[in-house]
Design a protein around this motif. Structure first.
Motif, PDB file in Angstrom:
ATOM      1  N   ARG A   1       0.811  -1.221   0.000  1.00 53.85           N
ATOM      2  CA  ARG A   1       0.000   0.000   0.000  1.00 53.85           C
ATOM      3  C   ARG A   1       0.845   1.273   0.000  1.00 53.85           C
ATOM      4  N   PHE A   2       2.170   1.099  -0.129  1.00 52.28           N
ATOM      5  CA  PHE A   2       3.022   2.262  -0.393  1.00 52.28           C
ATOM      6  C   PHE A   2       2.920   2.540  -1.884  1.00 52.28           C
ATOM      7  N   GLY A   3       2.601   3.753  -2.269  1.00 54.26           N
ATOM      8  CA  GLY A   3       2.394   4.041  -3.680  1.00 54.26           C
ATOM      9  C   GLY A   3       3.278   5.158  -4.209  1.00 54.26           C
ATOM     10  N   VAL A   4       3.575   5.077  -5.524  1.00 50.99           N
ATOM     11  CA  VAL A   4       4.244   6.161  -6.241  1.00 50.99           C
ATOM     12  C   VAL A   4       3.299   6.572  -7.365  1.00 50.99           C
ATOM     13  N   CYS A   5       3.036   7.855  -7.492  1.00 51.32           N
ATOM     14  CA  CYS A   5       2.058   8.353  -8.462  1.00 51.32           C
ATOM     15  C   CYS A   5       2.356   7.844  -9.870  1.00 51.32           C
ATOM     16  N   ALA A   6       1.312   7.328 -10.543  1.00 52.77           N
ATOM     17  CA  ALA A   6       1.477   6.748 -11.874  1.00 52.77           C
ATOM     18  C   ALA A   6       1.759   7.812 -12.936  1.00 52.77           C
ATOM     19  N   ASP A   7       1.542   9.067 -12.604  1.00 55.23           N
ATOM     20  CA  ASP A   7       1.888  10.140 -13.533  1.00 55.23           C
ATOM     21  C   ASP A   7       3.390  10.408 -13.398  1.00 55.23           C
ATOM     22  N   GLU A   8       4.136  10.063 -14.456  1.00 57.76           N
ATOM     23  CA  GLU A   8       5.599  10.130 -14.355  1.00 57.76           C
ATOM     24  C   GLU A   8       6.125  11.539 -14.113  1.00 57.76           C
ATOM     25  N   ARG A   9       5.360  12.541 -14.565  1.00 56.82           N
ATOM     26  CA  ARG A   9       5.828  13.912 -14.361  1.00 56.82           C
ATOM     27  C   ARG A   9       5.654  14.339 -12.911  1.00 56.82           C
ATOM     28  N   CYS A  10       4.886  13.554 -12.159  1.00 58.85           N
ATOM     29  CA  CYS A  10       4.614  13.914 -10.757  1.00 58.85           C
ATOM     30  C   CYS A  10       5.581  13.195  -9.821  1.00 58.85           C
ATOM     31  N   GLY A  11       5.435  11.870  -9.700  1.00 57.90           N
ATOM     32  CA  GLY A  11       6.360  11.103  -8.882  1.00 57.90           C
ATOM     33  C   GLY A  11       6.132  11.207  -7.382  1.00 57.90           C
ATOM     34  N   ASN A  12       5.078  11.904  -6.953  1.00 53.05           N
ATOM     35  CA  ASN A  12       4.780  11.964  -5.517  1.00 53.05           C
ATOM     36  C   ASN A  12       4.439  10.580  -4.974  1.00 53.05           C
ATOM     37  N   VAL A  13       4.708  10.376  -3.694  1.00 52.77           N
ATOM     38  CA  VAL A  13       4.343   9.104  -3.061  1.00 52.77           C
ATOM     39  C   VAL A  13       3.082   9.307  -2.231  1.00 52.77           C
ATOM     40  N   TYR A  14       2.437   8.190  -1.884  1.00 46.07           N
ATOM     41  CA  TYR A  14       1.216   8.255  -1.076  1.00 46.07           C
ATOM     42  C   TYR A  14       1.027   6.935  -0.339  1.00 46.07           C
ATOM     43  N   LEU A  15       0.135   6.969   0.644  1.00 44.19           N
ATOM     44  CA  LEU A  15      -0.267   5.761   1.362  1.00 44.19           C
ATOM     45  C   LEU A  15      -1.667   5.415   0.879  1.00 44.19           C
ATOM     46  N   ASP A  16      -1.801   4.222   0.324  1.00 47.42           N
ATOM     47  CA  ASP A  16      -3.069   3.818  -0.295  1.00 47.42           C
ATOM     48  C   ASP A  16      -4.022   3.271   0.774  1.00 47.42           C
ATOM     49  N   THR A  17      -5.069   4.011   1.041  1.00 49.08           N
ATOM     50  CA  THR A  17      -6.058   3.561   2.024  1.00 49.08           C
ATOM     51  C   THR A  17      -7.372   3.176   1.345  1.00 49.08           C
ATOM     52  N   SER A  18      -7.339   3.030   0.009  1.00 51.61           N
ATOM     53  CA  SER A  18      -8.563   2.654  -0.701  1.00 51.61           C
ATOM     54  C   SER A  18      -8.984   1.243  -0.286  1.00 51.61           C
ATOM     55  N   SER A  19     -10.291   0.946  -0.381  1.00 51.64           N
ATOM     56  CA  SER A  19     -10.783  -0.337   0.132  1.00 51.64           C
ATOM     57  C   SER A  19     -10.226  -1.516  -0.668  1.00 51.64           C
ATOM     58  N   ASN A  20      -9.970  -1.336  -1.964  1.00 51.72           N
ATOM     59  CA  ASN A  20      -9.505  -2.457  -2.790  1.00 51.72           C
ATOM     60  C   ASN A  20      -8.027  -2.332  -3.192  1.00 51.72           C
ATOM     61  N   CYS A  21      -7.288  -1.435  -2.545  1.00 55.12           N
ATOM     62  CA  CYS A  21      -5.852  -1.290  -2.816  1.00 55.12           C
ATOM     63  C   CYS A  21      -5.587  -1.009  -4.292  1.00 55.12           C
TER      64      CYS A  21
END
Ligand SMILES: [Zn+2]
Ligand SMILES: [Zn+2]
Length: 178
Positions: free
Chosen positions: A126-146
């Motif tokens: 659930r550690f995520g890296v933004c799929a937009d390559e120009r962004c690259g921000n990270v996030y913590l995925d708390t969505s119900s279905n990951c």
């Protein structure tokens, strides 16, 4: 202790610009941290930023054991030593590094510890890296279905619009002209 808030310190740090001391001050929460941050802290934060980003990359790539090992190394480098503190008399609250510690020691001990607890609770996938390559921000995925792929609504929308345009261009190219 609110480990979730501490885990988000790690996210905020990875996503923050750290060009100079002013950038660092914008990232820091408490007033004393903003006041006492130094150039030396900037260097320590930059190193930690790089190592924390690697952990998000490992997690999102399903390299769970490597993410755990990397976090354990950071826990060792930034030990937690809880302590009651008050910047004025009626304001007792917890600090996580020993008395007289630098700003980086206090901030990073909390960030690393929070992220480690978060991993145990939800898993490194659930550690995520933004799929937009120009962004690259990270996030913590708390969505119900990951299934979260972007750091923000803004990046999700931008990416969907771009994909839509690309599909339309491809369709137009196939349509005979005249
Ligand atoms: Zn404080
Ligand atoms: Zn993004």
């Amino acid at each position: 202790m609110n480990f979730d808030a501490y885990a988000h310190r790690a996210v905020d740090l990875v996503n923050a610009p750290l060009g100079d001391l002013d950038d660092l001050r914008r990232l820091l929460g408490e007033e004393w941290m903003r006041d006492e941050a130094t150039e030396r802290d900037v260097a320590v934060f930059r190193r930690a930023q790089k190592r924390l980003r690697e952990i998000f990359q490992l997690g999102t790539a399903q390299h769970d054991a490597d993410a755990v090992a990397a976090l354990n190394a950071l826990l060792e480098a930034h030990p937690v030593q809880p302590r009651i503190s008050g910047h004025d008399a009626a304001d007792w609250h917890m600090h996580v590094a020993s008395r007289g510690s630098s700003v980086s020691a206090e901030y990073l001990a909390g960030a690393v510890w929070g992220l480690a607890v978060w991993l145990c609770e939800y898993g490194s996938a659930r550690f995520g890296v933004c799929a937009d390559e120009r962004c690259g921000n990270v996030y913590l995925d708390t969505s119900s279905n990951c299934c979260r792929r972007f750091c923000s609504e803004r990046c999700a929308t931008r990416s969907h619009v771009a994909a839509h345009r690309a599909r339309k261009r491809a369709a137009d190219a196939l349509t005979p002209v005249g």
